[in-house]
Design a protein around this motif. Sequence first.
Motif, PDB file in Angstrom:
ATOM      1  N   UNK A 131      61.123  60.281 -30.538  1.00 20.62           N
ATOM      2  CA  UNK A 131      62.218  60.101 -29.568  1.00 20.62           C
ATOM      3  C   UNK A 131      62.389  58.632 -29.206  1.00 20.62           C
ATOM      4  N   UNK A 132      61.280  57.996 -28.831  1.00 20.07           N
ATOM      5  CA  UNK A 132      61.328  56.583 -28.438  1.00 20.07           C
ATOM      6  C   UNK A 132      61.688  55.685 -29.626  1.00 20.07           C
ATOM      7  N   UNK A 133      61.058  55.926 -30.775  1.00 22.39           N
ATOM      8  CA  UNK A 133      61.259  55.043 -31.933  1.00 22.39           C
ATOM      9  C   UNK A 133      62.673  55.144 -32.497  1.00 22.39           C
ATOM     10  N   UNK A 134      63.242  56.346 -32.472  1.00 22.36           N
ATOM     11  CA  UNK A 134      64.589  56.515 -33.027  1.00 22.36           C
ATOM     12  C   UNK A 134      65.667  55.835 -32.180  1.00 22.36           C
ATOM     13  N   UNK A 135      65.323  55.469 -30.946  1.00 24.82           N
ATOM     14  CA  UNK A 135      66.281  54.741 -30.109  1.00 24.82           C
ATOM     15  C   UNK A 135      66.317  53.248 -30.440  1.00 24.82           C
ATOM     16  N   UNK A 136      65.320  52.781 -31.200  1.00 21.33           N
ATOM     17  CA  UNK A 136      65.250  51.353 -31.554  1.00 21.33           C
ATOM     18  C   UNK A 136      65.910  51.166 -32.920  1.00 21.33           C
ATOM     19  N   UNK A 137      67.004  50.403 -32.964  1.00 13.17           N
ATOM     20  CA  UNK A 137      67.745  50.278 -34.229  1.00 13.17           C
ATOM     21  C   UNK A 137      67.326  49.054 -35.040  1.00 13.17           C
ATOM     22  N   UNK A 138      66.831  48.020 -34.353  1.00 14.84           N
ATOM     23  CA  UNK A 138      66.345  46.835 -35.066  1.00 14.84           C
ATOM     24  C   UNK A 138      65.025  47.196 -35.770  1.00 14.84           C
ATOM     25  N   UNK A 140      62.710  45.469 -37.225  1.00 14.88           N
ATOM     26  CA  UNK A 140      61.532  44.676 -36.883  1.00 14.88           C
ATOM     27  C   UNK A 140      60.941  45.109 -35.533  1.00 14.88           C
ATOM     28  N   UNK A 141      61.842  45.348 -34.570  1.00 14.01           N
ATOM     29  CA  UNK A 141      61.379  45.803 -33.255  1.00 14.01           C
ATOM     30  C   UNK A 141      60.770  47.199 -33.352  1.00 14.01           C
ATOM     31  N   UNK A 142      61.365  48.038 -34.204  1.00 16.26           N
ATOM     32  CA  UNK A 142      60.842  49.393 -34.399  1.00 16.26           C
ATOM     33  C   UNK A 142      59.441  49.315 -35.009  1.00 16.26           C
ATOM     34  N   UNK A 143      59.276  48.414 -35.988  1.00 17.37           N
ATOM     35  CA  UNK A 143      57.959  48.218 -36.610  1.00 17.37           C
ATOM     36  C   UNK A 143      56.938  47.774 -35.566  1.00 17.37           C
ATOM     37  N   UNK A 144      57.335  46.800 -34.728  1.00 19.21           N
ATOM     38  CA  UNK A 144      56.400  46.289 -33.715  1.00 19.21           C
ATOM     39  C   UNK A 144      55.975  47.400 -32.752  1.00 19.21           C
ATOM     40  N   UNK A 145      56.951  48.214 -32.355  1.00 17.83           N
ATOM     41  CA  UNK A 145      56.635  49.286 -31.411  1.00 17.83           C
ATOM     42  C   UNK A 145      55.728  50.331 -32.067  1.00 17.83           C
ATOM     43  N   UNK A 146      55.953  50.603 -33.354  1.00 18.71           N
ATOM     44  CA  UNK A 146      55.091  51.569 -34.040  1.00 18.71           C
ATOM     45  C   UNK A 146      53.665  51.015 -34.164  1.00 18.71           C
ATOM     46  N   UNK A 147      53.543  49.712 -34.388  1.00 11.89           N
ATOM     47  CA  UNK A 147      52.209  49.081 -34.419  1.00 11.89           C
ATOM     48  C   UNK A 147      51.502  49.338 -33.084  1.00 11.89           C
ATOM     49  N   UNK A 148      52.237  49.140 -31.975  1.00 10.26           N
ATOM     50  CA  UNK A 148      51.639  49.329 -30.639  1.00 10.26           C
ATOM     51  C   UNK A 148      51.280  50.796 -30.394  1.00 10.26           C
ATOM     52  N   UNK A 149      52.209  51.690 -30.743  1.00  9.39           N
ATOM     53  CA  UNK A 149      51.955  53.120 -30.521  1.00  9.39           C
ATOM     54  C   UNK A 149      50.812  53.614 -31.410  1.00  9.39           C
ATOM     55  N   UNK A 150      50.707  53.025 -32.608  1.00  4.62           N
ATOM     56  CA  UNK A 150      49.602  53.400 -33.492  1.00  4.62           C
ATOM     57  C   UNK A 150      48.263  52.987 -32.880  1.00  4.62           C
ATOM     58  N   UNK A 151      48.205  51.794 -32.299  1.00  5.39           N
ATOM     59  CA  UNK A 151      46.977  51.351 -31.613  1.00  5.39           C
ATOM     60  C   UNK A 151      46.635  52.332 -30.489  1.00  5.39           C
ATOM     61  N   UNK A 152      47.658  52.701 -29.723  1.00  2.00           N
ATOM     62  CA  UNK A 152      47.452  53.638 -28.608  1.00  2.00           C
ATOM     63  C   UNK A 152      46.878  54.975 -29.108  1.00  2.00           C
ATOM     64  N   UNK A 153      47.476  55.502 -30.166  1.00  2.00           N
ATOM     65  CA  UNK A 153      47.001  56.789 -30.693  1.00  2.00           C
ATOM     66  C   UNK A 153      45.593  56.680 -31.285  1.00  2.00           C
ATOM     67  N   UNK A 154      45.292  55.535 -31.911  1.00  4.32           N
ATOM     68  CA  UNK A 154      43.936  55.377 -32.473  1.00  4.32           C
ATOM     69  C   UNK A 154      42.914  55.235 -31.355  1.00  4.32           C
ATOM     70  N   UNK A 155      43.308  54.617 -30.241  1.00  3.69           N
ATOM     71  CA  UNK A 155      42.416  54.558 -29.071  1.00  3.69           C
ATOM     72  C   UNK A 155      42.134  55.972 -28.567  1.00  3.69           C
ATOM     73  N   UNK A 156      43.165  56.800 -28.538  1.00  5.48           N
ATOM     74  CA  UNK A 156      42.974  58.189 -28.116  1.00  5.48           C
ATOM     75  C   UNK A 156      42.069  58.925 -29.110  1.00  5.48           C
ATOM     76  N   UNK A 157      42.224  58.626 -30.397  1.00 10.94           N
ATOM     77  CA  UNK A 157      41.336  59.242 -31.390  1.00 10.94           C
ATOM     78  C   UNK A 157      39.880  58.855 -31.143  1.00 10.94           C
TER      79      UNK A 157
END
Length: 208
Positions: A131-138, A140-157
């Motif tokens: 939901x959040x990522x599909x709202x980002x059309x740029x 590069x910005x989408x990539x950056x946000x996925x990098x951050x969300x991936x870190x967050x999910x790996x911390x949860x793991x």
Amino acid sequence: MKIQEIFKNNQNWIDRKLNENARFFENLSKDQNPDILYIGCSDSRVSAEELMGLSPGDVFVHRNIANMVSNIDLSVMSVIDYAVIYLKVKHIVVCGHYDCGGVKAAMKSEDMGILNPWLRNIRDVYRLHKKELNLIHDQNLKHKRLVELNVQEQCLNVLKTAEVQKAVREDGLRIHGWVFDIESGKLLDLNINFKKDLENIMEIYHLD
Ligand code: CO
């Protein structure tokens, strides 16, 4: 880079270290007692100790493509287990980085062979935050946000493992999510609110 150069570099490094502290290697050979477990990407530009300004002996390190913490990866799970139970580290850091080839590859619908099952873990992060990522059309910005969300999910793991939960409860172990910004060289603390996230996931993942 010539391989022989590395041995020359190594000798120069030894000389420099001994010049700074004549007992450097004597002390280093005694034992390791690092406070930090660092889980980062294998990317050659993101070296663990150097970007933190730390030295040999300071950090226990695990690196793989896109700094993943997969519960069926015996390597990362063993590293976490050893770091928490035997080394009794005080901090676990998951550090991603912008311009991450692994995260970029996961954003493409391309058959990458043996990398497919690995990258699928990143695609799962995308699905969780679609939901959040599909709202980002740029892109590069989408990539950056996925990098951050991936870190967050790996911390949860990391937090889903029993030995980590026990150490968080009893020894004050702390988990941190960081991103290394290659363009500026800066380490960014994502300031992930683990209390909030923990309460959300503990209903499902709590282990005594
Ligand atoms: Co990377």
